[in-house]
Write a protein that holds these residues in place. Sequence first.
Motif, PDB file in Angstrom:
ATOM      1  N   ALA A 115       0.837  -1.204   0.000  1.00  0.00           N
ATOM      2  CA  ALA A 115       0.000   0.000   0.000  1.00  0.00           C
ATOM      3  C   ALA A 115       0.872   1.254   0.000  1.00  0.00           C
ATOM      4  CB  ALA A 115      -0.913   0.003   1.221  1.00  0.00           C
ATOM      5  N   GLY A 116       0.797   2.031  -1.065  1.00  0.00           N
ATOM      6  CA  GLY A 116       1.466   3.329  -1.092  1.00  0.00           C
ATOM      7  C   GLY A 116       2.937   3.250  -1.468  1.00  0.00           C
ATOM      8  N   ILE A 117       3.451   4.365  -2.010  1.00  0.00           N
ATOM      9  CA  ILE A 117       4.865   4.448  -2.384  1.00  0.00           C
ATOM     10  C   ILE A 117       5.458   5.771  -1.916  1.00  0.00           C
ATOM     11  CG2 ILE A 117       4.521   2.997  -4.433  1.00  0.00           C
ATOM     12  CD1 ILE A 117       5.320   6.329  -5.462  1.00  0.00           C
ATOM     13  N   LYS A 118       6.774   5.800  -1.842  1.00  0.00           N
ATOM     14  CA  LYS A 118       7.521   7.031  -1.608  1.00  0.00           C
ATOM     15  C   LYS A 118       8.893   6.853  -2.245  1.00  0.00           C
ATOM     16  CE  LYS A 118       9.204   5.506   2.931  1.00  0.00           C
ATOM     17  NZ  LYS A 118       9.269   5.814   4.385  1.00  0.00           N
ATOM     18  N   ALA A 119       9.543   7.947  -2.560  1.00  0.00           N
ATOM     19  CA  ALA A 119      10.897   7.880  -3.102  1.00  0.00           C
ATOM     20  C   ALA A 119      11.869   7.566  -1.967  1.00  0.00           C
ATOM     21  CB  ALA A 119      11.256   9.203  -3.775  1.00  0.00           C
ATOM     22  N   PRO A 120      13.065   7.045  -2.282  1.00  0.00           N
ATOM     23  CA  PRO A 120      14.042   6.714  -1.237  1.00  0.00           C
ATOM     24  C   PRO A 120      14.342   7.900  -0.326  1.00  0.00           C
ATOM     25  CG  PRO A 120      14.738   5.812  -3.346  1.00  0.00           C
ATOM     26  CD  PRO A 120      13.544   6.683  -3.628  1.00  0.00           C
ATOM     27  N   GLY A 121      14.556   7.602   0.950  1.00  0.00           N
ATOM     28  CA  GLY A 121      14.747   8.652   1.944  1.00  0.00           C
ATOM     29  C   GLY A 121      15.952   9.542   1.717  1.00  0.00           C
ATOM     30  N   PHE A 122      17.005   9.008   1.086  1.00  0.00           N
ATOM     31  CA  PHE A 122      18.210   9.825   0.918  1.00  0.00           C
ATOM     32  C   PHE A 122      17.990  11.009  -0.027  1.00  0.00           C
ATOM     33  CE2 PHE A 122      18.769   7.221  -2.877  1.00  0.00           C
ATOM     34  CZ  PHE A 122      19.397   8.075  -3.771  1.00  0.00           C
ATOM     35  N   LEU A 123      16.890  10.978  -0.788  1.00  0.00           N
ATOM     36  CA  LEU A 123      16.617  12.077  -1.715  1.00  0.00           C
ATOM     37  C   LEU A 123      16.079  13.324  -1.012  1.00  0.00           C
ATOM     38  CD1 LEU A 123      14.952  10.391  -4.834  1.00  0.00           C
ATOM     39  CD2 LEU A 123      17.295  11.204  -4.581  1.00  0.00           C
ATOM     40  N   LYS A 124      15.575  13.190   0.189  1.00  0.00           N
ATOM     41  CA  LYS A 124      14.930  14.309   0.865  1.00  0.00           C
ATOM     42  C   LYS A 124      15.855  15.523   0.930  1.00  0.00           C
ATOM     43  CE  LYS A 124      11.569  16.288   3.086  1.00  0.00           C
ATOM     44  NZ  LYS A 124      10.350  16.672   2.348  1.00  0.00           N
ATOM     45  N   ASP A 125      15.531  16.549   0.144  1.00  0.00           N
ATOM     46  CA  ASP A 125      16.288  17.809   0.121  1.00  0.00           C
ATOM     47  C   ASP A 125      17.778  17.592  -0.141  1.00  0.00           C
ATOM     48  OD1 ASP A 125      13.924  19.235   0.768  1.00  0.00           O
ATOM     49  OD2 ASP A 125      14.219  18.797   2.884  1.00  0.00           O
ATOM     50  N   ILE A 126      18.117  16.607  -0.958  1.00  0.00           N
ATOM     51  CA  ILE A 126      19.512  16.251  -1.177  1.00  0.00           C
ATOM     52  C   ILE A 126      20.279  17.413  -1.803  1.00  0.00           C
ATOM     53  CG2 ILE A 126      18.940  15.146  -3.390  1.00  0.00           C
ATOM     54  CD1 ILE A 126      21.230  13.139  -2.782  1.00  0.00           C
ATOM     55  N   ASP A 127      21.263  17.894  -1.103  1.00  0.00           N
ATOM     56  CA  ASP A 127      22.117  19.016  -1.513  1.00  0.00           C
ATOM     57  C   ASP A 127      21.307  20.186  -2.050  1.00  0.00           C
ATOM     58  OD1 ASP A 127      24.546  20.295  -1.660  1.00  0.00           O
ATOM     59  OD2 ASP A 127      25.067  19.492  -3.633  1.00  0.00           O
ATOM     60  N   GLY A 128      20.172  20.462  -1.401  1.00  0.00           N
ATOM     61  CA  GLY A 128      19.377  21.634  -1.739  1.00  0.00           C
ATOM     62  C   GLY A 128      18.368  21.452  -2.847  1.00  0.00           C
ATOM     63  N   LEU A 129      18.256  20.270  -3.443  1.00  0.00           N
ATOM     64  CA  LEU A 129      17.243  20.057  -4.480  1.00  0.00           C
ATOM     65  C   LEU A 129      15.852  20.027  -3.851  1.00  0.00           C
ATOM     66  CD1 LEU A 129      18.884  17.312  -6.739  1.00  0.00           C
ATOM     67  CD2 LEU A 129      18.757  19.775  -7.151  1.00  0.00           C
ATOM     68  N   GLU A 130      14.872  20.480  -4.604  1.00  0.00           N
ATOM     69  CA  GLU A 130      13.504  20.548  -4.099  1.00  0.00           C
ATOM     70  C   GLU A 130      12.853  19.164  -4.142  1.00  0.00           C
ATOM     71  OE1 GLU A 130       9.225  22.811  -5.029  1.00  0.00           O
ATOM     72  OE2 GLU A 130      10.957  23.071  -6.368  1.00  0.00           O
ATOM     73  N   THR A 131      12.249  18.767  -3.025  1.00  0.00           N
ATOM     74  CA  THR A 131      11.524  17.494  -2.953  1.00  0.00           C
ATOM     75  C   THR A 131      10.162  17.726  -2.311  1.00  0.00           C
ATOM     76  OG1 THR A 131      12.597  16.977  -0.829  1.00  0.00           O
ATOM     77  CG2 THR A 131      13.587  16.053  -2.810  1.00  0.00           C
ATOM     78  N   ASN A 132       9.259  16.746  -2.502  1.00  0.00           N
ATOM     79  CA  ASN A 132       7.930  16.854  -1.891  1.00  0.00           C
ATOM     80  C   ASN A 132       7.848  15.991  -0.631  1.00  0.00           C
ATOM     81  OD1 ASN A 132       7.651  14.216  -2.819  1.00  0.00           O
ATOM     82  ND2 ASN A 132       6.196  14.711  -4.437  1.00  0.00           N
ATOM     83  N   ARG A 133       6.652  15.826  -0.100  1.00  0.00           N
ATOM     84  CA  ARG A 133       6.492  15.136   1.195  1.00  0.00           C
ATOM     85  C   ARG A 133       6.810  13.646   1.120  1.00  0.00           C
ATOM     86  NH1 ARG A 133       1.734  12.414   1.200  1.00  0.00           N
ATOM     87  NH2 ARG A 133       0.240  12.912  -0.434  1.00  0.00           N
ATOM     88  N   ILE A 134       6.810  13.051  -0.095  1.00  0.00           N
ATOM     89  CA  ILE A 134       7.179  11.643  -0.215  1.00  0.00           C
ATOM     90  C   ILE A 134       8.543  11.499  -0.908  1.00  0.00           C
ATOM     91  CG2 ILE A 134       4.845  10.731  -0.106  1.00  0.00           C
ATOM     92  CD1 ILE A 134       4.889  10.438  -3.161  1.00  0.00           C
ATOM     93  N   ASN A 135       9.374  12.534  -0.749  1.00  0.00           N
ATOM     94  CA  ASN A 135      10.779  12.523  -1.154  1.00  0.00           C
ATOM     95  C   ASN A 135      11.004  12.566  -2.667  1.00  0.00           C
ATOM     96  OD1 ASN A 135      11.263  12.164   1.619  1.00  0.00           O
ATOM     97  ND2 ASN A 135      11.357   9.939   1.401  1.00  0.00           N
ATOM     98  N   GLN A 136       9.973  12.750  -3.458  1.00  0.00           N
ATOM     99  CA  GLN A 136      10.163  12.834  -4.904  1.00  0.00           C
ATOM    100  C   GLN A 136      10.831  14.156  -5.269  1.00  0.00           C
ATOM    101  OE1 GLN A 136       6.000  12.285  -5.985  1.00  0.00           O
ATOM    102  NE2 GLN A 136       6.526  10.395  -7.051  1.00  0.00           N
ATOM    103  N   LEU A 137      11.714  14.116  -6.259  1.00  0.00           N
ATOM    104  CA  LEU A 137      12.365  15.326  -6.746  1.00  0.00           C
ATOM    105  C   LEU A 137      11.403  16.119  -7.618  1.00  0.00           C
ATOM    106  CD1 LEU A 137      15.744  13.658  -7.696  1.00  0.00           C
ATOM    107  CD2 LEU A 137      15.481  15.424  -5.952  1.00  0.00           C
TER     108      LEU A 137
END
Length: 443
Positions: free
Chosen positions: A282-304
């Motif tokens: 049930a449900g998906i999210k992007a890998p946790g290491f992507l969260k705001d990685i080096d200042g890139l914008e991500t959403n609440r489920i870690n997507q770039l």
Amino acid sequence: MRTPTPNPSAHRIVIVGGGAAGLVLATGLGNSLGRKGLVDITLIDKARTHIWKPKLHEIAAGSMDVGRHELNYLAQAHWHHFHYRVGEMNGLDRTNKLVHVAPFVDEDGVVVTAQRSFPYDTLVMAVGSRSNDFGTPGVDQHALKLETLADAERFHRRMLDACVRANAQETPLLPAQLQVAVIGAGATGVELVAQLHRTTREVVAFGLDRINPERDIKLNLIEAADRILPALSPRLSTGAHNLLNSLGIKVHTSARVSGVGADNVQLASGEVIPAELVVWAAGIKAPGFLKDIDGLETNRINQLAVQQNLLTTRDDSIFALGDCSACPWPEKGGFVPPRAQAANQQASHLVKQIKRRLAGKPLEPYRYRDFGSLVSLGDYSAVGSLMGGIMEGSLFIDGLVARVMYTSLYKMHELALHGMTKVTLETLTRAITRRTESHVKLH
């Protein structure tokens, strides 16, 4: 033909993630630009082999021979003019344009490669998605997730062990024995329970004569929404629901999971469902290491966050595609859904756009073409809806036509990786050998 000797002045493209998007992109770029030495392409993935993710439920159920569908990254790189490097990304340095990759440790705990960094001129993030358990208590400890080939094979081993254990024991079955709970009734969950219904009965038929599958094996499908397959039309959802019921699969809708125990699933209503095996789908999210990685914008489920041209919003040297990207879908006022067809489309689009960029031309926007959703119910049926690029409105299909269309989606993926000649020959070989071999993996 081998990959040409790297040209020191060639444009360096690093692709992180070898799933449906990343591998198709690496193959397409390698065939068109890499073989000429115009670019230097590196694909990074922590696995050694590729399996099309929508096939994982078949591996888990034991209805697919992995060896016939598994693709070796090193071999693919050799034949399609790119480099493969094993490892998992664990950092990004946008200032110096470096991708950091963690040490790779094998299954015996031996360090194969040390921490490394790879320079890039263009970086493509295609790391896919992971299951999102929404913080539900007990999921990490007691539930299995179908994210990788290893996950699917682990579930299959545990399912076989459960059947052998139950057949050998002298005491009555415990309440949770031979009961399976699949949480999430999207495509993965529905396909998994349908495949399990068939394969568990075939396993028992191979000599586990003390198990009565109709009496002893119980399959539960649990969905928080008010119907299964909410992405499909209510009519097709109802049809799939009725088929599952006719097979004896217990479907629980409007059933929110509040916790998972060692041998049960707890619902918010207070009901407890015994289960020896629990799968979270049930449900998906992007890998946790992507969260705001080096200042890139991500959403609440870690997507770039990306622009319409698939470039990240804060760096014109970094693209993101597939499940790990939040790509606008202006026609629907939302975002492109995380589907294999979207990943494949974006990879094909980006092959053309990188050629344009190298030629000094402006990038073109990506437009998602929704060809609908198709769900396989094993050998019993298939249901789906075709829409968007095929005809005005939607066409609802089921039965044989849907099964053929479902198979064609995988063939499109294979064609992108191997070309027409190899896919045609391998399809004929599979058709011939399938007639003489069992469908169920028993080891």
